[in-house]
Design a protein around this motif. Structure first.
Motif, PDB file in Angstrom:
ATOM      1  N   ALA A  62       2.460  21.270  37.992  1.00 28.40           N
ATOM      2  CA  ALA A  62       3.886  21.213  38.309  1.00 28.40           C
ATOM      3  C   ALA A  62       4.173  21.848  39.668  1.00 28.40           C
ATOM      4  O   ALA A  62       4.896  21.273  40.497  1.00 28.40           O
ATOM      5  CB  ALA A  62       4.685  21.918  37.217  1.00 28.40           C
ATOM      6  N   PHE A  63       3.598  23.015  39.916  1.00 32.13           N
ATOM      7  CA  PHE A  63       3.840  23.719  41.178  1.00 32.13           C
ATOM      8  C   PHE A  63       3.300  22.924  42.364  1.00 32.13           C
ATOM      9  O   PHE A  63       3.990  22.738  43.375  1.00 32.13           O
ATOM     10  CB  PHE A  63       3.181  25.101  41.133  1.00 32.13           C
ATOM     11  N   THR A  64       2.063  22.427  42.229  1.00 34.51           N
ATOM     12  CA  THR A  64       1.444  21.666  43.319  1.00 34.51           C
ATOM     13  C   THR A  64       2.207  20.378  43.592  1.00 34.51           C
ATOM     14  O   THR A  64       2.451  20.011  44.750  1.00 34.51           O
ATOM     15  CB  THR A  64      -0.017  21.335  42.977  1.00 34.51           C
ATOM     16  N   ILE A  66       3.843  12.870  43.270  1.00 31.55           N
ATOM     17  CA  ILE A  66       3.638  12.235  41.963  1.00 31.55           C
ATOM     18  C   ILE A  66       2.182  11.815  41.779  1.00 31.55           C
ATOM     19  O   ILE A  66       1.573  12.059  40.728  1.00 31.55           O
ATOM     20  CB  ILE A  66       4.571  11.019  41.811  1.00 31.55           C
ATOM     21  N   LEU A  67       1.618  11.183  42.815  1.00 33.85           N
ATOM     22  CA  LEU A  67       0.224  10.733  42.733  1.00 33.85           C
ATOM     23  C   LEU A  67      -0.731  11.911  42.575  1.00 33.85           C
ATOM     24  O   LEU A  67      -1.676  11.856  41.774  1.00 33.85           O
ATOM     25  CB  LEU A  67      -0.136   9.927  43.986  1.00 33.85           C
ATOM     26  N   LEU A  68      -0.476  12.973  43.344  1.00 40.42           N
ATOM     27  CA  LEU A  68      -1.326  14.159  43.230  1.00 40.42           C
ATOM     28  C   LEU A  68      -1.209  14.769  41.837  1.00 40.42           C
ATOM     29  O   LEU A  68      -2.209  15.209  41.259  1.00 40.42           O
ATOM     30  CB  LEU A  68      -0.929  15.189  44.286  1.00 40.42           C
ATOM     31  N   GLY A  69       0.005  14.769  41.301  1.00 43.40           N
ATOM     32  CA  GLY A  69       0.205  15.294  39.953  1.00 43.40           C
ATOM     33  C   GLY A  69      -0.568  14.502  38.915  1.00 43.40           C
ATOM     34  O   GLY A  69      -1.159  15.078  37.998  1.00 43.40           O
ATOM     35  N   LEU A 127      -4.344  15.335  39.340  1.00 38.68           N
ATOM     36  CA  LEU A 127      -4.620  16.670  38.812  1.00 38.68           C
ATOM     37  C   LEU A 127      -4.540  16.689  37.290  1.00 38.68           C
ATOM     38  O   LEU A 127      -5.337  17.361  36.619  1.00 38.68           O
ATOM     39  CB  LEU A 127      -3.638  17.684  39.400  1.00 38.68           C
ATOM     40  N   PHE A 128      -3.583  15.942  36.751  1.00 36.65           N
ATOM     41  CA  PHE A 128      -3.446  15.886  35.290  1.00 36.65           C
ATOM     42  C   PHE A 128      -4.708  15.316  34.650  1.00 36.65           C
ATOM     43  O   PHE A 128      -5.212  15.851  33.652  1.00 36.65           O
ATOM     44  CB  PHE A 128      -2.233  15.034  34.913  1.00 36.65           C
ATOM     45  N   ALA A 185      -7.147  17.419  32.360  1.00 36.85           N
ATOM     46  CA  ALA A 185      -7.259  16.941  30.981  1.00 36.85           C
ATOM     47  C   ALA A 185      -8.726  16.838  30.566  1.00 36.85           C
ATOM     48  O   ALA A 185      -9.101  17.228  29.449  1.00 36.85           O
ATOM     49  CB  ALA A 185      -6.573  15.587  30.834  1.00 36.85           C
ATOM     50  N   ILE A 186      -9.554  16.332  31.462  1.00 35.36           N
ATOM     51  CA  ILE A 186     -10.987  16.225  31.172  1.00 35.36           C
ATOM     52  C   ILE A 186     -11.614  17.607  31.046  1.00 35.36           C
ATOM     53  O   ILE A 186     -12.389  17.878  30.113  1.00 35.36           O
ATOM     54  CB  ILE A 186     -11.692  15.406  32.270  1.00 35.36           C
ATOM     55  N   LEU A 187     -11.263  18.500  31.979  1.00 28.66           N
ATOM     56  CA  LEU A 187     -11.827  19.855  31.949  1.00 28.66           C
ATOM     57  C   LEU A 187     -11.417  20.602  30.685  1.00 28.66           C
ATOM     58  O   LEU A 187     -12.247  21.263  30.045  1.00 28.66           O
ATOM     59  CB  LEU A 187     -11.380  20.634  33.190  1.00 28.66           C
TER      60      LEU A 187
END
Length: 304
Positions: free
Chosen positions: A160-162, A176-179, A182-183, A187-189
């Motif tokens: 959210a911050f990034t 939005i794309l970066l979010g 990152l999601f 999610a995988i990690l």
């Protein structure tokens, strides 16, 4: 020891063994879950009836039949939120479920372990064994829950911050794309981390190691992706069954008490499938781990 438990299994073999074991021991597994969760579901149904929900069929007040069914889920919640007693009842049901469900799953694990060893058992004996591990189960489950909550919340905050910073400094679309990226990464990690620690429960129940996180980490070594895939498959199977039942009976019964009872009954079955699958996965990992330990001991013996 039963032959199917004595050798390491592949992805498909674990699924096949899970459903065979569920079929062969369905009665025992179902009785165990019913003993623990049946009273909770009964109290839930009584509270629903006391809050004014219809037993057989709950429909909305306006529109055609189909619209009435849909609006029933909006007009008639599980409980009347204006009733303090119903709210307290809902909280109590949640607490009881959180306490009793792990013990029921522990009893299923003990049952599977007896089957693996070709030992005689009874429903009462495995329930007694499960209660003998009650406090370690509760303590370890709380710890695992807190850890899970932490590793889920932290990535959400970072994403959210990034995303907000990039959207404000560069471009909204870029944020939005970066979010999204990152999601997916987080999610995988998170999925991999939770998988590595997920065998804490089996370690606490069968191996009497508390909190079991370290042992779980060792047991899942080199098998994390396979185990994560199995968890996803079990989740999809359970979700499809639950969704299909709710949609089918919900179209006829609306948000009624009977629908809740049917849904809870199916929940017992899906919980059984997952619990048995978890037990098969854990014992398979244990077989692999013990075999690796034996190989290391033999290699050390040869070098002496």
């Amino acid at each position: 020891m039963e032959n199917k438990f004595s050798t390491p299994k592949g992805f498909g073999e674990i699924l096949d063994h899970t459903f065979q074991l569920t079929k062969n021991r369905f009665k025992d597994f179902f009785i165990i879950l019913l003993i623990f969760m049946g009273p909770v579901y009964l109290v839930q149904a009584i509270l629903q009836l006391s809050s004014g929900t219809s037993f057989f069929r709950e429909v909305g007040s306006d529109g055609e039949w189909f619209d009435q069914i849909l609006t029933s889920f909006e007009e008639s919640g599980t409980f009347d939120s204006s009733s303090l007693g119903a709210d307290i009842g809902l909280i109590i049901i949640g607490i009881l479920s959180a306490i009793l469900a792990p013990v029921a799953e522990a009893a299923i694990l003990f049952t599977i372990n007896h089957v693996r060893r070709n030992e005689d058992y009874s429903v009462g004996s495995v329930i007694k064994e499960a209660f003998s591990r009650f406090w370690p189960i509760i303590g370890s489950s709380i710890l695992f829950g807190l850890i899970s909550l932490g590793i889920i919340i932290v990535p959400i905050v970072i994403i959210a911050f990034t995303g907000v910073v990039v959207a404000a400094a560069v471009h909204p679309v870029g944020g939005i794309l970066l979010g999204i990226v990152l999601f997916l990464v987080f999610a995988i990690l998170v999925g991999l981390l939770l998988t590595r620690w997920s065998f804490y429960f089996g370690s606490v129940v069968l191996d009497k190691v508390s909190p079991g996180l370290g042992r779980s980490w060792r047991l899942t070594r080199k098998r994390t992706w396979v185990l994560l895939g199995l968890y996803i498959v079990f989740y999809l199977i359970i979700s499809c069954i639950s969704f299909g039942v709710q949609m089918t009976f919900g179209m006829v019964l609306g948000n009624s008490v009977l629908l809740t009872l049917i849904t809870n009954l199916i929940t017992l079955v899906t919980t059984m499938i997952f619990s048995v699958g978890y037990g098969v996965m854990y014992l398979d990992a244990k077989t692999r781990h013990d075999a690796d330990d034996l190989k290391e001991m033999l290699e050390e013996f040869k070098t002496v």
